[in-house]
Design an enzyme around this catalytic site. Structure first.
Site, PDB file in Angstrom:
ATOM      1  N   GLY A   1      38.442  44.285  38.860  1.00  0.00           N
ATOM      2  CA  GLY A   1      37.838  44.361  40.174  1.00  0.00           C
ATOM      3  C   GLY A   1      36.380  43.939  40.091  1.00  0.00           C
ATOM      4  N   TYR A   2      35.755  43.868  41.250  1.00  0.00           N
ATOM      5  CA  TYR A   2      34.395  43.343  41.334  1.00  0.00           C
ATOM      6  C   TYR A   2      33.461  44.354  41.981  1.00  0.00           C
ATOM      7  CZ  TYR A   2      36.407  39.114  39.687  1.00  0.00           C
ATOM      8  OH  TYR A   2      37.055  38.204  38.893  1.00  0.00           O
ATOM      9  N   LEU A   3      32.362  44.631  41.291  1.00  0.00           N
ATOM     10  CA  LEU A   3      31.291  45.451  41.847  1.00  0.00           C
ATOM     11  C   LEU A   3      30.415  44.596  42.742  1.00  0.00           C
ATOM     12  CD1 LEU A   3      30.331  47.352  38.593  1.00  0.00           C
ATOM     13  CD2 LEU A   3      31.524  48.303  40.573  1.00  0.00           C
TER      14      LEU A   3
ATOM     15  N   ARG B   1      35.639  46.593  44.790  1.00  0.00           N
ATOM     16  CA  ARG B   1      36.257  46.107  46.023  1.00  0.00           C
ATOM     17  C   ARG B   1      37.773  46.085  45.861  1.00  0.00           C
ATOM     18  NH1 ARG B   1      34.983  42.284  50.141  1.00  0.00           N
ATOM     19  NH2 ARG B   1      32.896  42.006  49.329  1.00  0.00           N
TER      20      ARG B   1
ATOM     21  N   ASN C   1      39.019  34.366  40.824  1.00  0.00           N
ATOM     22  CA  ASN C   1      39.486  35.752  40.890  1.00  0.00           C
ATOM     23  C   ASN C   1      38.664  36.586  41.859  1.00  0.00           C
ATOM     24  OD1 ASN C   1      41.754  36.363  38.851  1.00  0.00           O
ATOM     25  ND2 ASN C   1      40.375  35.051  37.706  1.00  0.00           N
TER      26      ASN C   1
END
Length: 154
Positions: free
Chosen positions: A28-30, A81, A143
């Site tokens: 996931g992405y911060l 997210r 991604n």
């Protein structure tokens, strides 16, 4: 300075499946902006924090650090997210190069992409028969973008 030079392609057919076993990834992405991304990933009971800069062509800065897997899981569950990226990565050697095939699940189910990392942008490389159209310049296949605009909504 650590650089990632990577080309990305769609995958044709299933012939690649017999060449490797996959490893499950959860990521996931911060932060996911054009200029930079901050990614959290778990795989093989390990956690990683990765910071990437803006792409110039197929090259960008990349810094990756191992972090405790429990903390990576907590970051994924509580701060990243949604939806998370769920995929299985297959590593396939081919004529002196290493190909990584990502088979996506969840909201990106049905998407299969092959990547190859190179030493220079103009480095020649052989393509296996199962490598199709290049999508290195199409941001839909990044991604970080797949978190915001999953494949199931295209």
């Amino acid at each position: 300075m650590p650089l990632e030079i990577e080309r990305k392609f769609l995958v044709i057919g299933d012939a690649w499946r017999a060449l490797a076993t996959g490893v499950t990834y959860r990521q996931g992405y911060l932060l996911a902006e054009k200029e930079r991304t901050v990614r959290v990933r778990t795989m093989n009971n390990k956690g990683f924090l990765t910071i990437k800069g803006q792409s110039t062509g197929i090259t960008r800065l990349e810094y990756e650090y191992e972090i405790p897997v429990a903390e990576a899981g907590e970051l994924l569950d509580r701060l990243c997210r949604k939806p998370l990226i769920e995929k299985k990565r297959y590593t396939i050697p081919f004529q002196g190069f290493l190909w990584e095939v990502d088979e996506f699940f969840g909201d990106n189910n049905g998407l299969i992409v092959a990547e190859i990392e190179l030493a220079t942008e103009d480095q020649p490389f052989p393509k296996p028969d199962w490598v199709g159209r290049e999508v290195s310049d199409d941001p839909r296949y990044f991604n970080a973008r797949l978190c915001r605009h999953p494949f199931c909504r295209w």
